[in-house]
Design an enzyme around this catalytic site. Structure first.
Site, mmCIF file in Angstrom:
data_model
loop_
_atom_site.group_PDB
_atom_site.id
_atom_site.type_symbol
_atom_site.label_atom_id
_atom_site.label_comp_id
_atom_site.label_asym_id
_atom_site.label_seq_id
_atom_site.Cartn_x
_atom_site.Cartn_y
_atom_site.Cartn_z
ATOM 1 N N ARG A 167 4.210 9.616 11.595
ATOM 2 C CA ARG A 167 4.157 10.448 12.810
ATOM 3 C C ARG A 167 3.637 9.640 13.986
ATOM 4 O O ARG A 167 2.738 8.808 13.837
ATOM 5 C CB ARG A 167 3.192 11.628 12.591
ATOM 6 C CG ARG A 167 3.642 12.605 11.544
ATOM 7 C CD ARG A 167 4.815 13.426 12.010
ATOM 8 N NE ARG A 167 4.466 14.419 12.991
ATOM 9 C CZ ARG A 167 4.243 15.701 12.714
ATOM 10 N NH1 ARG A 167 4.330 16.138 11.478
ATOM 11 N NH2 ARG A 167 3.931 16.559 13.657
ATOM 12 N N ASP A 180 5.252 -34.433 -13.305
ATOM 13 C CA ASP A 180 4.597 -33.608 -14.324
ATOM 14 C C ASP A 180 5.687 -32.690 -14.904
ATOM 15 O O ASP A 180 6.735 -32.494 -14.279
ATOM 16 C CB ASP A 180 3.480 -32.794 -13.652
ATOM 17 C CG ASP A 180 2.975 -31.685 -14.531
ATOM 18 O OD1 ASP A 180 2.676 -31.948 -15.708
ATOM 19 O OD2 ASP A 180 2.898 -30.522 -14.051
ATOM 20 N N ASP A 226 1.454 -29.728 -10.525
ATOM 21 C CA ASP A 226 1.041 -28.383 -10.108
ATOM 22 C C ASP A 226 -0.402 -28.032 -10.421
ATOM 23 O O ASP A 226 -0.906 -27.050 -9.906
ATOM 24 C CB ASP A 226 1.936 -27.338 -10.779
ATOM 25 C CG ASP A 226 1.630 -27.198 -12.255
ATOM 26 O OD1 ASP A 226 1.638 -28.237 -12.946
ATOM 27 O OD2 ASP A 226 1.347 -26.082 -12.703
ATOM 28 N N ARG A 252 1.909 20.675 4.733
ATOM 29 C CA ARG A 252 3.070 20.625 3.815
ATOM 30 C C ARG A 252 3.394 21.991 3.212
ATOM 31 O O ARG A 252 3.585 22.142 2.005
ATOM 32 C CB ARG A 252 2.795 19.636 2.679
ATOM 33 C CG ARG A 252 2.440 18.285 3.243
ATOM 34 C CD ARG A 252 1.837 17.363 2.244
ATOM 35 N NE ARG A 252 1.114 16.306 2.957
ATOM 36 C CZ ARG A 252 0.288 15.451 2.429
ATOM 37 N NH1 ARG A 252 0.066 15.483 1.128
ATOM 38 N NH2 ARG A 252 -0.311 14.550 3.149
#
Ligand code: ADQ
Length: 731
Positions: free
Chosen positions: A10, A502, A683, A313
């Site tokens: 709204r 790796d 990593d 509602r």
């Protein structure tokens, strides 16, 4: 900051058509005041539904509406009655609202309303696209728009997007009931920052992302789709100034006088204010009041419960039923306990203007707020702030299920399902000595005065800026096109090139079972192409054991390093041990790890020549996290003063001889210094040893997030494979 584009279901003003004229009702909601009270003034532009169905508007009145909204810095998203029915009343309020408040039996899981939710989120996204200007900050609000962050992200990958959820985020056990749970999480993760009222909600969010999408959080950050997303708690405050000073307003004084005139008897008021909603626990409250009058009849005629329920509602079945139930309950209690000159419950089903609401907050000696589940609950805060202006201060009774309870712990905190506790709390509140009320309230006042809605908004926006800075820094570590061109040039020009790669998490992603990470055809092809160039020397440098590496990569023309450097195999020759190290320590470590295997379903121990690894990738993520901490602490204290180290990797705890590391292994190839192009990718923490021994001119790549000595960052194995394929193509 350029502008804030605030996006909510709204708009802060609602249009009503009366006798062919458009009228606007301004909302005084917390959000609008919060943004208005930011310390650095920024322009705000609002995007949302103007509160009137588009099929109720003629083209002329719609054009007039748009024009008037534009003057108020608002852009409308027009919704048809069907949209409102299916997206707003349907998916938002009959699926998400009950599910996120743990009322799963009230949920409707309906494909048509889900499609409407997608469609309307799409319409909001188009409205944002029409209004967005580079430099704007986009701030999306609440559960009706959870797909919007991702939708906007696809149009504006660089935009700064924040999302705040005003209701609870449920535990994974609830969220998993939703057939579209994955889409909802992906939608939210399009934002840079996701805010919740409480850390518990953030915790539930992290746990769902981990279980449903398989992405772990690290210190509140999640790496997702090549970006970092932060989620955190920002408890919303109120406009403290307005509530705590309202007695000075003539309108409020007049409203208090009116109440006094209308109620000549000196009765003690207990107040209850909410939207009429089944999550707010209003029937429980009435039943407890009934029980209170029975248990302590001496309070009859001396107290009055004022129940204010704002219509909400009112087309949804459960809300209609609840309203009927409350009316029956109020009638019964009043009929049973009331007298000609005393009605125990005054029940108002309407929204009140600010002055009347404030007058009620001022008059009430007790505020009885007992939601069964509530994201925050601002009424509790407003009551305390308002009531602080009078001498005889009141007492707040607050449900532990409201987000506000964690900040307002000096209130009388109750479990809303226990009638007995509420009855006792009412008596405690009414009997509480004035000194104690004042002392407790002043502690809460201090917090409310400090963490206002303005502070909440500025904290959120500040945190959003911070995450944007982190993203920029990461982007700097990402290869620019220019750096990439320079890399390709250097590769082409070089006469002798060296690659350190790796394996797990670098050339291939992670699998629940480490045995499943064997190289796929494409990977074999890439390594083969790279190593078949006579100018290239490739070293696969891994923590895996030598048998596995032989089985998987033994046929390729590459050098292999196993167990982080304990074993080496130069191409064309056999394995050799770099150094023989003691292994007696294993007898001591093994039983400890075995104990953790028994206590952690899905975990197992891998034994290598010079290391022991406890794996927990297949375990419940929360349990795995807990056990990893426990095991690491246990092992660290056992191994101090020994020549072995305890290392924490991705879902593993590894114990190994400290003399072995990838840096020392890489030095064997770097020693001769005959290479004019050195490339390394890895990593995890074991690869940092390798990065630290590389020559200055080397090209080093860290895969994934986190600090690293590597020069560049890549998001994952796919990006690395793409880069290696380009080298192969040049070769
Ligand atoms: P709500 O469920 O609407 O909000 P709440 O936080 O209590 O609940 O806010 C209600 C607001 O409505 C208050 O500002 C109050 O002053 C106003 N109000 C209540 N009764 C009124 C009446 N009769 N007349 C006029 N005004 C009235 C959702 C979540 C909450 C969360 C807020 C903010 O459900 O948990 O605290 O958003 O994020």
């Amino acid at each position: 900051m350029h502008r804030i584009l605030t996006i909510s279901n709204r708009l802060p003003v609602s249009a009503i058509e009366k006798d062919g004229h458009l009228e606007f009702v301004k909302s005084v909601g917390g959000l609008a005041t919060g943004l208005a009270s930011l310390t650095t003034p920024v322009k705000t532009h609002w995007i949302g539904w103007p509160g009137i169905a588009s099929d109720d508007l003629t083209p002329e009145s719609q054009a007039r509406l748009d024009h008037q909204l534009d003057k108020m810095a608002c852009s409308p998203v027009h919704l048809s009655s069907r949209d409102i029915q299916e997206y707003y009343l349907g998916f938002s309020n009959e699926t998400i609202w009950p599910l996120f408040h743990y009322f799963n039996l009230y949920c409707r899981f309906d494909q048509v309303s889900w499609e409407a939710y997608v469609r309307v989120n799409q319409a909001f996204s188009e409205a944002v696209c029409r209004n967005y200007e580079p430099g704007d900050t986009i701030w999306i609000h609440d559960y009706q728009l959870m797909l919007l962050p991702e939708m906007i992200r696809t149009h504006f990958p660089e935009a700064s997007i924040g999302f705040f959820l005003h209701i609870p985020f449920p535990s994974f056990e609830l969220l998993r009931l939703l057939p579209w749970r994955e889409e909802i999480l992906r939608g939210l993760l399009g934002a840079d920052l996701i805010g919740f009222h409480e850390y518990d909600y953030a915790r539930h969010f992290f746990s769902s992302v981990s279980r449903i999408l398989g992405h772990e959080q690290h210190l509140g950050h999640i790496a997702f789709n090549n970006r970092i997303v932060r989620a955190d708690a920002f408890p919303m405050g109120i406009n403290y100034e307005r509530f705590s000073q309202c007695l000075k307003m003539p309108d409020v004084q007049a409203a208090v006088n009116t109440l006094d005139r209308q109620n000549p008897y000196e009765r003690r008021w207990i107040i209850s204010v909410d939207r009429l909603d089944y999550t707010k626990g209003i029937p429980n409250r009435l039943e407890a009041f009934d029980a209170f009058l029975r248990a302590y009849p001496e309070y009859k005629r001396k107290v009055k419960l004022v129940v204010v329920a704002v219509p909400s509602r009112d087309e949804v079945d459960q809300y209609i039923e609840l309203r009927e139930r409350l009316e029956l309950l109020t009638g019964r209690i009043n009929g049973e306990h009331g007298t000609i000159d005393w009605t125990p419950i005054a029940y108002l089903y309407r929204s009140l203007p600010f002055d009347e609401l404030a007058a009620l907050y001022l008059k009430a000696e007790v505020a009885l707020i007992t939601p069964l589940r509530d994201g925050m609950n601002l009424v509790a805060k407003e009551y305390l702030a308002t009531n602080s202006q009078i001498k005889k201060q009141g007492v707040l009774i607050l449900s532990e299920m409201a987000g506000a309870a964690s900040e307002l712990s000096e209130a009388v905190v109750i479990n809303p399902s226990s009638k007995d506790e509420i009855v006792k709390a009412l008596r405690t509140a009414l009997e509480m000595p004035q000194e104690e009320r004042k002392r407790k309230n002043s502690l809460m006042q201090d917090r409310l005065a400090r963490y206002t809605v303005g502070r909440w908004a500025s904290d959120f926006l500040h945190s959003l800026q911070e995450i944007n800075v982190i993203q920029k820094e990461m982007a700097m570590k990402k290869m620019t096109q220019e750096a990439k061109t320079q890399l390709m040039k250097a590769y082409t020009k070089a006469r002798k090139r060296l690659f350190f790669l790796d394996y797990d998490g670098t050339l291939i992603g992670f699998f629940p079972d480490p045995e499943s990470a064997s190289p796929d055809e494409r990977l074999v092809e890439i390594i083969d192409q790279l190593s078949s160039d006579p100018k290239n020397e490739v070293v696969i440098i891994s923590g895996r054991d030598k048998q596995t590496l032989t089985r998987w990569l033994g046929n390729l023309d590459v050098n292999l390093v196993a167990e982080h450097g304990a074993f080496l195999r130069h191409r064309g020759s056999g394995w050799m041990v770099r150094e023989t190290l003691p292994t007696a320590w294993k007898d001591m470590i093994q039983p400890v790890m075995a104990r953790y295997v028994d206590r952690t379903p899905g975990s197992f121990v891998e034994e290598k020549s010079y290391s022991l690894v406890w794996h927990c990738r297949r375990c419940d993520p929360d349990l795995a996290r807990l056990r990893m901490h426990e095991l690491r602490d246990a092992l660290v204290s056992m191994t101090t003063n020994m020549e072995i180290g305890v290392f924490e990797g991705s879902k593993i705890i590894e114990v190994k001889n400290i003399g072995i590391n990838k840096g020392a292994a890489a030095d064997i190839w770097l020693g001769g210094r005959q290479h004019d192009f050195v490339f390394a990718a890895g990593d995890d923490y074991t690869d940092e040893d390798m990065f630290s021994v590389l020559p200055d001119k080397a090209y080093s790549f860290k895969l994934g997030q986190g600090a690293s000595k590597a020069k560049y960052q890549l998001m994952g194995p796919d990006s690395l494979r793409a880069l290696l394929s380009e080298f192969a193509a040049v070769s």
